[in-house]
Design a protein around this motif. Structure first.
Motif, PDB file in Angstrom:
ATOM      1  N   ASP A 162      41.801  47.717  46.273  1.00 42.44           N
ATOM      2  CA  ASP A 162      42.759  47.118  47.216  1.00 42.44           C
ATOM      3  C   ASP A 162      42.049  46.227  48.248  1.00 42.44           C
ATOM      4  O   ASP A 162      42.659  45.677  49.143  1.00 42.44           O
ATOM      5  N   SER A 164      40.903  43.163  49.788  1.00 44.18           N
ATOM      6  CA  SER A 164      41.477  41.830  49.586  1.00 44.18           C
ATOM      7  C   SER A 164      40.697  40.768  50.342  1.00 44.18           C
ATOM      8  O   SER A 164      40.286  40.963  51.485  1.00 44.18           O
ATOM      9  N   LYS A 166      42.111  37.785  50.270  1.00 41.44           N
ATOM     10  CA  LYS A 166      43.177  36.783  50.375  1.00 41.44           C
ATOM     11  C   LYS A 166      43.491  36.415  51.832  1.00 41.44           C
ATOM     12  O   LYS A 166      43.666  37.305  52.669  1.00 41.44           O
ATOM     13  N   CYS A 220      42.096  33.575  38.098  1.00 40.17           N
ATOM     14  CA  CYS A 220      42.514  34.787  38.823  1.00 40.17           C
ATOM     15  C   CYS A 220      41.507  35.912  38.580  1.00 40.17           C
ATOM     16  O   CYS A 220      41.187  36.675  39.496  1.00 40.17           O
ATOM     17  N   ARG A 223      38.420  35.355  40.810  1.00 35.28           N
ATOM     18  CA  ARG A 223      38.634  35.783  42.189  1.00 35.28           C
ATOM     19  C   ARG A 223      38.628  37.304  42.296  1.00 35.28           C
ATOM     20  O   ARG A 223      38.004  37.903  43.165  1.00 35.28           O
ATOM     21  N   HIS A 224      39.352  37.928  41.371  1.00 36.94           N
ATOM     22  CA  HIS A 224      39.488  39.379  41.443  1.00 36.94           C
ATOM     23  C   HIS A 224      38.134  40.072  41.245  1.00 36.94           C
ATOM     24  O   HIS A 224      37.767  40.966  42.019  1.00 36.94           O
ATOM     25  N   SER A 227      35.648  39.482  44.093  1.00 34.51           N
ATOM     26  CA  SER A 227      36.008  40.147  45.352  1.00 34.51           C
ATOM     27  C   SER A 227      35.625  41.627  45.324  1.00 34.51           C
ATOM     28  O   SER A 227      35.581  42.278  46.354  1.00 34.51           O
ATOM     29  N   GLN A 483      49.689  33.510  43.590  1.00 32.21           N
ATOM     30  CA  GLN A 483      50.036  34.240  44.802  1.00 32.21           C
ATOM     31  C   GLN A 483      48.920  35.163  45.284  1.00 32.21           C
ATOM     32  O   GLN A 483      48.896  35.536  46.455  1.00 32.21           O
ATOM     33  N   ASP A 484      47.981  35.512  44.409  1.00 35.71           N
ATOM     34  CA  ASP A 484      46.864  36.381  44.808  1.00 35.71           C
ATOM     35  C   ASP A 484      45.849  35.678  45.696  1.00 35.71           C
ATOM     36  O   ASP A 484      45.071  36.316  46.382  1.00 35.71           O
TER      37      ASP A 484
END
Ligand SMILES: Nc1ncnc2c1ncn2[C@@H]1O[C@H](COP(=O)(O)OP(=O)(O)OP(=O)(O)O)[C@@H](O)[C@H]1O
Length: 485
Positions: A162, A164, A166, A220, A223-224, A227, A483-484
């Motif tokens: 979780d 983030s 973002k 995506c 990024r995920h 992170s 949106q992420d």
């Protein structure tokens, strides 16, 4: 992306694999198929060597070993003279960094020595006798379990799901400076934080290009994955944000430039140097694989040097979370593609270990093992899998590459019962202190000649300033898809 200055010959224009551009070795003058470069390009190279050599700094501790390793490699005869001279001239021309010892008298040591051949043969004999004399089984087991414990600690360092990145920052937080590199979907900028005045790299991806090139999922994933990972040899992603047209990824700025550029300047690395960079890559791959991530794009262009000379893996555009054999996408860089990927078979983390074999070969030889200007021939070479090792490669290095460049993944090192341990414990790495590598306590072979912390981008190519009209938030595009970010 590094643009090769190697003269393009017919049919060698960029090949795209899954939207990514092909690479051409800038110089494979010592490859089996020798290049036919004209005087102009040789002169250009000479000039650029001279320019670079006056900048390069080799640290004080390694050079003796570095020189030995360099000089014990008989140089293949090429039109451009031996690589040894290239490496030596880089060393001879270097300036000492403040507080650093000038490397000991390189010129004297460059005199041909009859002990060189002897030392190589001793090294090879030691390798042959390794099983008999040293490394008895118990020592090996103990070393292995100590190493596993150490690696386990690192492997567990993963940020929570979780966590983030973002919206942590916005365009208003940075001054955008020059371009550091370009990629398929945009560019990477040097930026300066308006708050702490530190320098970062921001990768900008144009949403429309990402969508048009069907790279939404990869972007995506990048990024995920970035992170969550936390490793000394992987770039840090500090945050992501977007405007109407672009996606932004804030990363630490790897000031030392691409390993690709260093390799092309040196033509090839001595074994000690190659071993050091390979070791850092192995630890990063081991970490990723234990966290169920396959990297899929290992190549010297994606390995940057930080200010101290340690590696930072960048570009997780092809990285993927996997369980077992569940990747099918044709992606990666042609020279580095594993045969199972080319054959469109399901593939897994073993593909990264194949690429490691290619990477080690390219560092030692200066060109990749299956190189061909013709992409179809390149794929054929990979599938056929016969490798011609230059005679200056040591037995141990060849043995390791043979185990990595196994077409059958059930025999490939890294993919066997002991996983990466087979690679880590391989005799080629006998003189590597893995705990010191992991804790970055090993003296690096090369310290980039930069003014650290000053936003010095001298190790990167110069780019014409590109569009920086970022920050427009009117009529946002594809916000549902991204949106992420
Ligand atoms: N953290 C960083 N610090 C310094 N330079 C960087 C950093 N990240 C990327 N670069 C530079 O930008 C170039 C392009 O970056 P990257 O490979 O991530 O972009 P890309 O769009 O995914 O490119 P490609 O299409 O080649 O995959 C790199 O080769 C490197 O020269």
């Amino acid at each position: 992306m590094q643009t090769a200055t190697y003269p393009a010959s017919s049919g060698d224009q960029a090949t795209k694999v899954d939207g990514y551009m092909d690479r051409q070795p800038e110089d494979k003058s010592n490859s089996p198929a020798q290049n036919q470069r004209g005087n102009d390009s040789q002169q250009e190279d000479q000039n650029s060597m001279e320019k670079n050599s006056s900048n390069s700094v080799w640290t004080s501790g390694i050079p003796a070993a570095l020189e030995e390793a360099t000089m014990s490699q008989p140089a293949p005869s090429t039109s451009e003279g031996p690589q040894v001279e290239t490496m030596q001239s880089m060393q001879q021309n270097e300036g000492a960094r403040p507080g650093q010892q000038q490397p000991s008298n390189i010129a004297d040591k460059s005199a041909p020595s009859s002990s060189e051949a002897a030392s190589r043969s001793t090294e090879n004999n030691q390798y042959k006798n390794a099983g008999k004399n040293t490394d008895n089984l118990r020592d090996r087991q103990m070393r292995k379990s100590r190493l596993s414990q150490l690696l386990d600690l690192q492997r567990k360092r993963i940020r929570p799901a979780d966590h983030s990145t973002k919206g942590r920052y916005g365009i208003q937080d940075f001054d955008f400076l020059q371009t550091l590199g370009t990629g398929s979907f945009g560019r990477v900028h040097l930026v300066q934080s308006k708050h702490n005045r530190l320098f970062y790299a921001i990768k900008v991806l144009e949403k429309r290009r990402v969508v048009d090139m069907k790279q939404v999922e990869h972007t995506c994933d990048e990024r995920h994955i970035l992170s969550r990972v936390q490793h000394p040899f992987i770039t840090i992603l500090w945050g992501t944000f977007q405007d109407a047209k672009n996606l932004f990824m804030v990363m630490d700025f790897a000031e030392g430039g691409e390993l690709f550029s260093l390799l092309r300047k040196c033509h090839r690395f001595p074994e000690k140097v190659a071993k050091f960079y390979a070791a850092e890559v192995i630890l990063a791959l081991d970490y990723l694989h234990h966290n169920q991530i396959v990297y899929r794009d290992l190549k010297p262009e994606n390995l940057l040097l930080d200010r101290f000379g340690h590696l930072k893996i960048v570009d997780f555009g092809f990285a993927k979370r996997v369980s077992t054999n569940n990747c099918f996408t044709l992606c990666g860089t042609p020279d580095y593609l594993a045969p199972e990927i080319i054959s469109l078979k399901p593939y897994n983390k073993a593909a990264d270990w194949w690429s490691l074999g290619i990477f080690i070969f390219e560092m030692l030889a200066g060109y990749p093992p299956f190189y061909s200007e013709n992409p179809m021939k390149l794929y054929e070479n990979i599938l056929e899998g016969s490798i011609s090792y230059p005679q200056y490669f040591s037995h141990a290095s060849i043995d390791l590459m043979d185990h990595l460049l196994q077409r059958d993944i059930t025999s490939r090192y890294g993919n066997l019962k002991d996983g990466s341990m087979d690679i880590i414990m391989h005799p080629w790495f006998r003189d590597i202190s893995w705990d010191k590598i992991l804790t970055r306590k090993v003296e690096v072979p090369y310290v980039p000649p930069i003014r650290a912390g000053m936003g010095d981008s001298s190790q990167f190519e110069s780019y014409a300033t590109g569009p920086t009209n970022y920050g427009n938030n009117e009529n946002p595009e594809f916000s549902d898809i991204f949106q992420d970010f």
